[in-house]
Scaffold this motif. Structure first.
Motif: not given
Length: 102
Positions: A18, A20-21, A24-25, A59, A62-63, A75, A79, A82-83
């Motif tokens: 969890w 890395i997501p 990034a989130s 995003f 990635a989750w 993942r 992430g 998306a970032l």
């Protein structure tokens, strides 16, 4: 007499899947929400709207990927992409502002 279980064993979940997501989130989603609200206020999404939707989908990917260690690379890539998609326009605007300020 020994018996062997013929059923394939499920690999254990990655204990820190969890992180890395989440990173990034936490960095990207507030910026993505601001960009989305600014674009919607200008009467349309245009071509830039597709980039916002791609970032949101990455995003989510990635989750949503299974929590096994084998999916760690995907993942990280989802992430990170998306970032990057989210922060690229803001970064370019900041660079443009610095260049025009001189």
């Amino acid at each position: 007499m020994t018996t062997h279980n013929a059923a394939p064993q499920r690999r254990p979940d990655h204990p820190t899947w969890w992180r890395i997501p989440l990173v990034a989130s936490a960095l990207g989603l507030p910026v993505l929400a601001l960009e989305y609200s600014a674009i919607r206020a200008q009467a349309g999404m245009g071509q830039y709207g597709a980039a916002l939707y791609w970032a949101l989908a990455l995003f989510a990917a990635a989750w949503a990927v299974p929590h096994r260690r084998t999916f760690r690379t995907f993942r990280i890539l989802a992430g990170g992409a998306a970032l990057a998609i989210t922060l690229l326009p803001v970064t370019l605007l900041l660079i443009l502002g610095v260049m025009l300020a001189e």
